[in-house]
Design an enzyme around this catalytic site. Structure first.
Site, PDB file in Angstrom:
ATOM      1  N   GLU A 715       0.804  -1.225   0.000  1.00 47.83           N
ATOM      2  CA  GLU A 715       0.000   0.000   0.000  1.00 47.83           C
ATOM      3  C   GLU A 715       0.838   1.277   0.000  1.00 47.83           C
ATOM      4  OE1 GLU A 715      -2.811  -0.484   3.186  1.00 47.83           O
ATOM      5  OE2 GLU A 715      -3.710  -2.257   2.264  1.00 47.83           O
ATOM      6  N   GLU A 816      -6.396  -9.793  -3.062  1.00 47.04           N
ATOM      7  CA  GLU A 816      -7.162  -9.832  -1.813  1.00 47.04           C
ATOM      8  C   GLU A 816      -8.650  -9.661  -2.116  1.00 47.04           C
ATOM      9  OE1 GLU A 816      -5.667  -7.005   1.045  1.00 47.04           O
ATOM     10  OE2 GLU A 816      -3.586  -7.338   0.483  1.00 47.04           O
TER      11      GLU A 816
END
Length: 938
Positions: A715, A816
């Site tokens: 991220e 994910e």
């Protein structure tokens, strides 16, 4: 029924081998005494056994081997409809299990029945069994119970046996009763000689009598497992967790009184957030059962008016770190009692379980009026929503073309609206992909001036035009005026009562028209819905044209995607038969069955999950890749400086390796500051650099060659902890060092909101810039991770993002993926959208779900399997897709001695039956444009 004596014995040598269930080509034909299997099937169970009360899950193998586990051997299920290789005797269409590759007499098929047996009750057992293979005469098949308790030797209870010969079904029957319950109880069938296959048609275990113990069974009925739940017996069975507890009939000069009952308790003199009131529930809570938790709570003192109160489980298991399970939380106040509600399930067999309430700041009391923990009732799923006249593709925005000036539009805030001319006359690309041929736009736009707040812009009420559970696509052209200081976000938003819903965003840094594309869905009837366009800084003009909000026709998109999938995921295959005088094979029957699709579809798992046999069974059966939810992250492997914990990751990796499941390493670092351990945040620059290097060396040296992928620095589009402290070069250096330590691993970037159009920080354009920047610094970026935590996905929006990222030439993975809806059917449709878009896109090389089991996912209403193992409608949709993506073919050898078909990439078995023999051939179809020729020697 013949009553059998039971005996308990110890020290039996059992091996538990972790092998992947295999397939065999020969399937035996079974006959009853009269040679009529159809009639026999109806009468094979002893009439005194009540199959309606059967505690065995999937007793007739109608769901394959779900809930069953081969013990040290392999197994598969045969049915008339399954298309398995070989000729079957279906017996009224039923299934039966074949347990094969047996090298020991004790190897067979087992099922965990922990928590389903009541002490003191008698249980009747009846199993229909047979044998096949190298056997002359008969052999015994035995029914056995395995009783396991931590710290003591495993014991075995013989139930009954039957003498069985080939081509004949027999009944194993018996009874058993247990006065006390072990921590784990397993039923299994065993006995034939090594090399002999054990066949099982069905198994029934039902209770024949109840005893005085039945009413005392705790944890599996409607009774509360909390003792003294409303403090009627004072504080008995309650204690303080790091603080004191007290009993009250009122507080604050009578202003606080119980909501119900006569008294309530307080956790007081709290000095830590985790201090609270607790009760030990060891022995009263059972593994693999779901429990609902309800508590009535409030707070008091220290001038705190509102705070979070959380219910937590403290779980101790021998040989494992203590586990803390957050059950639920609620925002409590000092004004009123509020209800806290949640749910939990334990996968393993803990040695100690404590439930407690925690959360408010130190000095603030937690008040508790009642606590209830009961076995959760199974709630039937909602039916699929019935949507009359969905009007797919019809714009619900009135006066979108502005032919009637600004009628139906109004200014949100004290801004001014006017109509201008000169906007694009075609639909934005994402809308065009959904709507196809469409009339030209008018070229008119709304000009918003005198904006004094970022939220000011044009708005329209659409309350009466929306339909629940329909997915709507959002599209608009937007542009900003001069005077902007840097890039500006523009957002199509919806005000749904008091909730803000994101309909899509765009970042604008020039004077061109830009497309906004997004989606939304409403699942609860609102009283008011307003759409509005907002975003640029105050004083910057906003221009909006061609606003479209329309329901999408997902089935039409699926039809298109099936065609695309056939082009990129299938290959022509030619089976070429060689035989002297091959003309003799003309017309010979050929059957081809795909055993596995090679496209990677994986799931997130956790360490606690693998203690649940039912979870493991679904996981290894339906996924070929895995990622660990937390157990490889730095905050897990080194929570305190210098104390390394790789045991959980080692256990999970071993499970995956034993089942030939590939793994992704998630993640080496996480760039978002609130995920970084406090001890790391406290380091100075030099020590932090050393810690980063140690982390890389420790992790990648330990697991060199074991993880196929690594998410290097998670991220980076949403955080900058390491970059802020160590400089811009640290990100590229992380990639370089990781590649040096483990050159075999593909190194990924990984981020969220890349594909859904709702976050300009990680939009495809920004993500591409980020990747190119890393590469220019020498970072060996090998893959693009799109997390895929998405709501109400729309195919063209997702596909557009994939197209943009595809120009980099790097493999794209959804890493994910999860979707969420309160309706299982709608959730399944969302999941199908994402899986089909991924499978139909040539740049996507794998998909990993962020879990599948209820209570073990990061989002509510996202699961495929309910907490106690029932596959829900979403899971059924997932399995149906996997089945669709297997290719099977039947036909005859042609005049050229060939058989041709087109199939998905993966592993196949071909079966050719001639007049004299049967030949099988296993082969792999890999990716390629030219036909694959498979030689078969007959």
């Amino acid at each position: 029924m013949r009553r059998l004596s039971v005996c308990c014995f110890n020290s039996r040598q059992h091996k538990h081998l972790l092998k992947k269930s295999g397939e065999t080509m020969e399937n035996p034909q079974m006959k009853s005494d009269n040679g009529n299997p159809e009639n026999f099937h109806e009468n094979m169970i002893h009439p005194s056994v009540n199959s309606a009360d059967n505690i065995i899950v999937n007793h007739d193998f109608s769901n394959g081997l779900d809930s069953w586990h081969p013990n040290g051997c392999n197994g598969f299920v045969v049915s008339a409809e399954s298309g398995n290789l070989g000729e079957l005797s279906a017996r009224s269409g039923g299934n039966y299990a074949v347990v094969t590759d047996r090298t020991e007499c004790w190897q067979g098929l087992e099922q965990d029945i922990s928590g389903k047996i009541s002490p003191g009750s008698e249980y009747l057992v009846s199993a229909c069994v047979g044998v096949s293979g190298p056997l002359s005469g008969s052999t015994d098949v035995r029914a056995t119970l395995k009783l396991e308790n931590h710290g003591s030797e495993t014991s075995y209870l013989f139930i009954g046996k039957a003498s069985v010969s080939k081509e004949k079904w027999e009944i194993v029957e018996g009874t058993f009763s247990l006065s006390t319950m072990p921590e784990r109880l397993v039923f299994y069938l065993e006995g034939p000689s090594p090399g002999v296959d054990l066949l099982i048609d069905s198994v029934v275990i039902s209770c024949s009598s109840s005893s005085k113990f039945e009413s005392a069974r705790i944890g599996a009925g409607d009774e509360n497992i909390i003792i003294n739940p409303q403090f009627e017996d004072g504080l008995n069975n309650w204690s303080g967790r790091g603080c004191k507890v007290a009993l009250h009939d009122s507080m604050a000069d009578g202003k606080i009184v119980p909501q119900s009952g006569r008294v309530f308790a307080s956790a007081t003199e709290r000095t830590q957030n985790w201090n609270g009131i607790q009760q030990e529930i060891t022995g009263r809570v059972q593994r693999k059962l779901a429990y609902n938790v309800e508590a009535v709570v409030r707070i008091f003192g220290n001038n705190v008016t509102t705070a979070t109160v959380q219910a937590t489980l403290w779980v101790q298991t021998s040989g494992r770190n203590d586990q803390y399970v957050g059950i639920a939380n609620v925002q409590a106040t000092d004004k009123d009692w509020v209800q806290l509600q949640g749910k939990f399930l334990l996968n393993g067999s803990p040695s100690r379980v404590v439930i407690y309430l925690e959360g408010p700041p130190p000095g603030t009391d937690i008040l508790v009026n009642a606590l209830v923990v009961k076995h959760a009732e199974k709630i039937p799923p909602s039916p699929p929503p019935v949507i009359e006249n969905p009007d797919f593709g019809v714009n619900i925005i009135t006066n979108s073309q502005l032919n009637d000036g600004t009628n139906e539009w109004f200014p949100l805030g004290n801004c001014n609206l006017s109509v201008g001319l000169g906007s694009p006359r075609i639909l934005p690309p994402m809308a065009r992909a959904s709507l196809g041929v469409h009339e030209p736009l008018s070229g008119r736009y709304i000009h918003v001036q005198n904006r004094t707040q970022t939220w000011m812009g044009p708005a329209q009420m659409i309350t009466d035009k929306l339909k629940l559970f329909l997915t709507y696509q959002v599209s608009a052209w937007v542009r900003i005026g001069s005077g902007a200081n840097g890039p500006q976000n523009v957002n199509v938003a919806l005000g749904v009562d008091s909730q803000w819903v994101n309909g899509g965003q765009a970042e604008i840094n020039d004077d061109r028209w830009h497309e906004i594309g997004g989606s939304f869905r409403i699942e609860k009837q609102p009283s008011k819905v307003m759409v509005y366009i907002q975003g640029p800084a105050a004083g910057v003009d906003l221009m909006v044209a061609g606003v479209q909000i329309f329901p999408v026709d997902r089935e039409a998109r699926f039809k298109y995607l099936r065609h695309q999938t056939d082009k990129i995921r299938k290959r022509d295959v030619i089976l070429k038969f060689s035989e002297a005088g091959s003309s003799s094979l003309l017309g010979t029957n050929v059957k081809v069955v795909q055993m596995q699709n090679s496209f990677p579809i994986g799931s997130c798992i956790s360490r606690t999950n693998i203690d649940n046999e039912d979870f493991v069974n679904f996981f290894v059966k339906n996924f070929n890749w895995a990622v660990f939810g937390n157990e490889l992250k730095w905050y897990w492997t080194e929570a305190q400086q210098g104390n390394l914990n790789y045991k959980d990751a080692d256990d999970m990796l071993a499970l995956c390796q034993n089942h030939n499941i590939e793994t992704r390493g998630h993640c080496i670092f996480w760039e978002v500051q609130n995920t970084v351990q406090q001890w790391i945040q406290a380091l100075n620059k030099d020590d932090l650099m050393k810690a980063v290097q140690n982390r890389l060396t420790d992790l990648l040296t330990r697991y060199k060659g074991k993880f196929r992928h690594y998410d290097v620095n998670n991220e980076m589009m949403h955080g900058s902890f390491y970059q802020d402290r160590l400089g811009k070069d640290i990100r590229a250096n992380m990639f370089k060092t990781a590649n040096k330590l483990d050159p075999s691993a593909t190194l990924f970037v990984n981020d969220y909101h890349v594909e859904d159009g709702c976050d300009t920080r990680s939009c495809p354009e920004r993500y591409i810039e980020h990747i190119l920047d890393l590469q220019q610094q020498g970072a060996p970026v090998g893959g693009i991770g799109i997390q895929g935590h998405i709501d109400s996905p729309v195919g063209p929006v997702v596909c557009t993002a994939l197209d943009k990222l595809g120009i980099l030439g790097l493999p794209i993975w959804f890493t994910e993926l999860d979707v969420s809806s309160v309706n299982e059917h709608v959730r399944g449709e969302d999941l199908e959208v994402m899986l089909r878009e991924a499978f139909a896109h040539p740049a996507v090389e794998g998909v990993v779900l962020w879990g599948f089991w209820e209570l073990f996912m990061s989002r509510d209403n996202a699961h495929l399997v309910n907490a106690e193992g029932d596959i829900n409608e979403t899971g059924k949709r997932f399995l149906a897709l996997k089945h669709e993506w297997l290719s099977h073919a039947r036909g005859q050898v042609d005049e050229q001695g060939q058989f041709q078909f087109r199939g998905f990439n993966g592993t196949y078995v071909a079966e050719i039956v001639t007049a004299s023999k049967k030949v099988t051939k296993t082969f792999v179809v890999d990716q390629g444009n030219s036909p694959l020729v498979v030689p078969i020697d007959v």
